[in-house]
Design an enzyme around this catalytic site. Structure first.
Site, PDB file in Angstrom:
ATOM      1  N   HIS A 181      83.587  39.297  75.809  1.00 12.55           N
ATOM      2  CA  HIS A 181      82.551  38.593  76.549  1.00 12.55           C
ATOM      3  C   HIS A 181      82.387  37.182  75.997  1.00 12.55           C
ATOM      4  O   HIS A 181      82.605  36.936  74.826  1.00 12.55           O
ATOM      5  CB  HIS A 181      81.224  39.351  76.540  1.00 12.55           C
ATOM      6  N   HIS A 219      79.729  33.973  75.667  1.00 11.84           N
ATOM      7  CA  HIS A 219      78.331  33.565  75.718  1.00 11.84           C
ATOM      8  C   HIS A 219      78.286  32.113  76.175  1.00 11.84           C
ATOM      9  O   HIS A 219      78.974  31.265  75.606  1.00 11.84           O
ATOM     10  CB  HIS A 219      77.684  33.640  74.325  1.00 11.84           C
TER      11      HIS A 219
END
Length: 137
Positions: free
Chosen positions: A123, A125
Site C-alpha cells: 500500500h 500512503h
C-alpha cells in the site's frame, strides 16, 4: 510512533509465521476489498482502491492498494511482471495527491519490520494538507 513500530513488529511476526506461499495472512485490506468493512473511498478502478486512512498521520492521509494482492505483500516482493500495477498505483497516488493536496504531498511505502510495515498488502500512503517535515522517521 511507538504504537506503529509495535504493530509492525507484530505484523512481521504474523507474516513470517504464515505459510510460505508468499501471500501472508489475510489483512484488514481484504475486509475492505470484500465490503465486510466500510471505507471512505476517494478512488476506485479495476486495479486499485484508494481510501482515507482511519488513523491519519496528516490532515490528508489516503491509502492506495492493489485490488489483487498477487504476492505483493511488500514492495521488496515485487516481481518483474508486476511493473504495470506498480506504475498504476503510483499514478493513482499522484492523481489523488494533486486533487487532495494541491500545495504538495508525500508518498510513502513502508517495507518490512524495520520499515514499520503493519499491513502485509502493498500500500502507498499519500499524505499532505500541511507542511511536512524532513527528514521523516
Amino acid at each position: 510512533m511507538a504504537d506503529e513500530v509495535a504493530a509492525a513488529k507484530t505484523a512481521a511476526e504474523e507474516y513470517n509465521s504464515s505459510e510460505n506461499d508468499g501471500a501472508g495472512p489475510a489483512t484488514v485490506f481484504d475486509n475492505i476489498l470484500s465490503g465486510k468493512w466500510p471505507s471512505n473511498k476517494v478512488h476506485e478502478d479495476d486495479l486499485s482502491l484508494a481510501f482515507r486512512d482511519i488513523n491519519p498521520q496528516a490532515p490528508v492521509h489516503i491509502v492506495v492498494i492493489p485490488k489483487n494482492r498477487d504476492g505483493l505483500t511488500k514492495l521488496s516482493n515485487a516481481r518483474e511482471d508486476q511493473k504495470d500495477i506498480l506504475g498504476h498505483l503510483m499514478y493513482v497516488a499522484q492523481s489523488v495527491g494533486k486533487k487532495e493536496c494541491p500545495e504538495g504531498f508525500r508518498i510513502v511505502v513502508n517495507d518490512g519490520e524495520h520499515g514499520a510495515q503493519s499491513v502485509y498488502h502493498l500500500h502507498l500512503h499519500v499524505m499532505g494538507g500541511r507542511q511536512l517535515g524532513w527528514p521523516p522517521g
